[in-house]
Design an enzyme around this catalytic site. Structure first.
Site, PDB file in Angstrom:
ATOM      1  N   TRP A 114    -116.558 -66.769 -22.537  1.00 26.96           N
ATOM      2  CA  TRP A 114    -115.872 -67.759 -23.362  1.00 26.96           C
ATOM      3  C   TRP A 114    -116.395 -67.724 -24.795  1.00 26.96           C
ATOM      4  CZ3 TRP A 114    -112.010 -69.889 -20.630  1.00 26.96           C
ATOM      5  CH2 TRP A 114    -111.199 -70.811 -21.285  1.00 26.96           C
ATOM      6  N   ASP A 166    -112.474 -70.888 -33.428  1.00 23.92           N
ATOM      7  CA  ASP A 166    -111.694 -72.086 -33.726  1.00 23.92           C
ATOM      8  C   ASP A 166    -111.558 -72.953 -32.471  1.00 23.92           C
ATOM      9  OD1 ASP A 166    -109.728 -70.910 -32.119  1.00 23.92           O
ATOM     10  OD2 ASP A 166    -108.347 -70.516 -33.758  1.00 23.92           O
ATOM     11  N   GLU A 169    -110.735 -71.305 -29.178  1.00 27.89           N
ATOM     12  CA  GLU A 169    -111.640 -70.237 -28.739  1.00 27.89           C
ATOM     13  C   GLU A 169    -111.176 -68.868 -29.215  1.00 27.89           C
ATOM     14  OE1 GLU A 169    -113.076 -73.587 -26.913  1.00 27.89           O
ATOM     15  OE2 GLU A 169    -111.133 -72.840 -26.284  1.00 27.89           O
ATOM     16  N   GLU A 334    -101.382 -78.982 -19.854  1.00 31.29           N
ATOM     17  CA  GLU A 334    -101.837 -78.580 -21.182  1.00 31.29           C
ATOM     18  C   GLU A 334    -100.644 -78.254 -22.070  1.00 31.29           C
ATOM     19  OE1 GLU A 334    -105.476 -75.896 -22.527  1.00 31.29           O
ATOM     20  OE2 GLU A 334    -103.887 -74.679 -21.649  1.00 31.29           O
TER      21      GLU A 334
END
Length: 376
Positions: A114, A166, A169, A334
């Site tokens: 990540w 940002d 990611e 989402e």
């Protein structure tokens, strides 16, 4: 969404979903049913806690801010080492910086691919905890928070111009106005509780930096990102279009008012490029994550901006649009795929990771924020 769920019922469902998915340690899981989001982000969590404060769940919000305090207290030696290297002009690799997300019990998220180094969450936390203290009648910095708050301030003041990932990611070689907005908002809000002289200087420098380096040269709106130029004394535009997260410059961090000429031009460009005819808001042109659909939380932010500008009918339309995206149990995802930029890319992501994250607590939180604007 079934017709039996009203906007008022969805607000109750949203609050309950967030409470159910708060870890005993105080962290909020990003999404309980999406394995890649089984962590707590400081950025997402700070906005979720803000929503819970607004919804009257101040104990829930307080437990999140306490959780972050404990995480940061454990990071003290690491931050001091980073500040020492920075003061000596030593090179710092991105993996050395603090992470953007943590395990729900507060452990570091080590050994993952990540995008770890992000500054936005630390600025958002300062803003959120300052808002929480104001809402709960605390006028002075609690002594138990002094170490973590002052450490975070020093960290942000030292590294605010450092390229980092940002809020999505992505683009870790660039500087992002939305990240600078978080830092600006955090430092500005915490300043009433901590009187460190560098705060005012950095806040002023961030605003001037945005006006000097982050504006499209012809169209005069804030761009999504910039990157340091080869001579290291200037900056090139990294992505010349807008990103919906640029709304953070106005709400809630108030770097610029919605009536500021450049902010107004940014919002107009955002509406023209990222708002679909259906009413949802996408992240940015060319977004490939799940095909670049419309995001619930960004649509709520758009409604928040409309409300702050006195456009109450438009804000209500955004709230209604969000409510229509909930499933039969009132869960908000989402993003949705009504106006996908690329259906092929969407299917590739579904094959790779499954359907988009549902329920996303940040989506429910921003619904609560917009709902509170319209219904108190």
């Amino acid at each position: 969404m079934t017709e039996t769920i009203t906007v008022h019922e969805l607000a109750k469902i949203s609050r309950q979903l967030i409470l159910w998915n708060q870890h005993p340690a105080g962290s909020y899981v990003a999404c309980p049913l999406f394995s890649h989001y089984g962590f707590s982000w400081l950025r997402d969590g700070s906005f979720i806690a803000y929503a819970m404060d607004i919804a009257g769940e101040k104990d829930s919000a307080g437990r999140f801010y306490e959780w972050v305090r404990r995480v940061l207290d454990r990071q003290r030696d690491r931050v001091e080492q980073l500040l020492h290297k920075h003061a000596n002009g030593e090179t710092i690799a991105q993996h050395e910086f603090l992470h953007t997300r943590y395990h729900l019990d507060g452990r570091d998220d080590d050994h993952s691919e990540w995008g770890h180094f992000q500054l936005d969450g630390y600025g958002a936390w300062l803003w959120g905890v300052a808002e929480h203290w104001k809402r709960t009648g605390i006028d002075e910095l609690p002594e138990s928070f002094r170490s973590s708050v002052e450490l975070t301030i020093r960290y942000l003041c030292a590294f605010w111009k450092q390229p980092n990932f940002d809020c999505w990611e992505e683009r870790n070689d660039q500087i992002h106005p939305s990240t600078l907005a978080c830092i600006y908002g955090g430092l500005s809000s915490i300043h009433r509780f901590v009187h460190m002289p560098e705060i005012a200087d950095v806040v002023n420098d961030i605003r001037l930096f945005l006006l000097k380096h982050c504006i499209h040269p012809e169209k005069k709106y804030f761009v999504k990102s910039i990157r340091p130029a080869a001579d290291s004394n200037s900056y090139d535009i990294g992505f010349e279009g807008v990103d919906a997260s640029l709304m953070w410059l106005a709400q809630p961090f108030q770097v610029f008012g919605v009536d500021h000429a450049i902010m107004n031009a940014t919002l107009a460009e955002l509406e023209a490029r990222l708002k679909s005819a259906d009413g949802g808001v996408r992240r940015y042109v060319g977004d490939e994550y799940y095909g670049g659909g419309e995001w619930i939380l960004l649509t709520a932010w758009y409604g928040w901006i409309d409300y702050s500008a006195g456009q109450y009918e438009q804000a209500a339309e955004s709230l209604q649009w969000i409510a229509r995206q909930a499933d039969a149990w009132g869960r908000l995802p989402e993003q949705v795929f009504h106006s996908l930029a690329s259906k092929d890319t969407y299917e590739q992501w579904v094959h790779r990771w499954g359907t988009p994250a549902t329920p996303l607590l940040w989506s429910h939180a921003m619904y609560l924020v917009l709902y509170s604007q319209l219904y108190g």
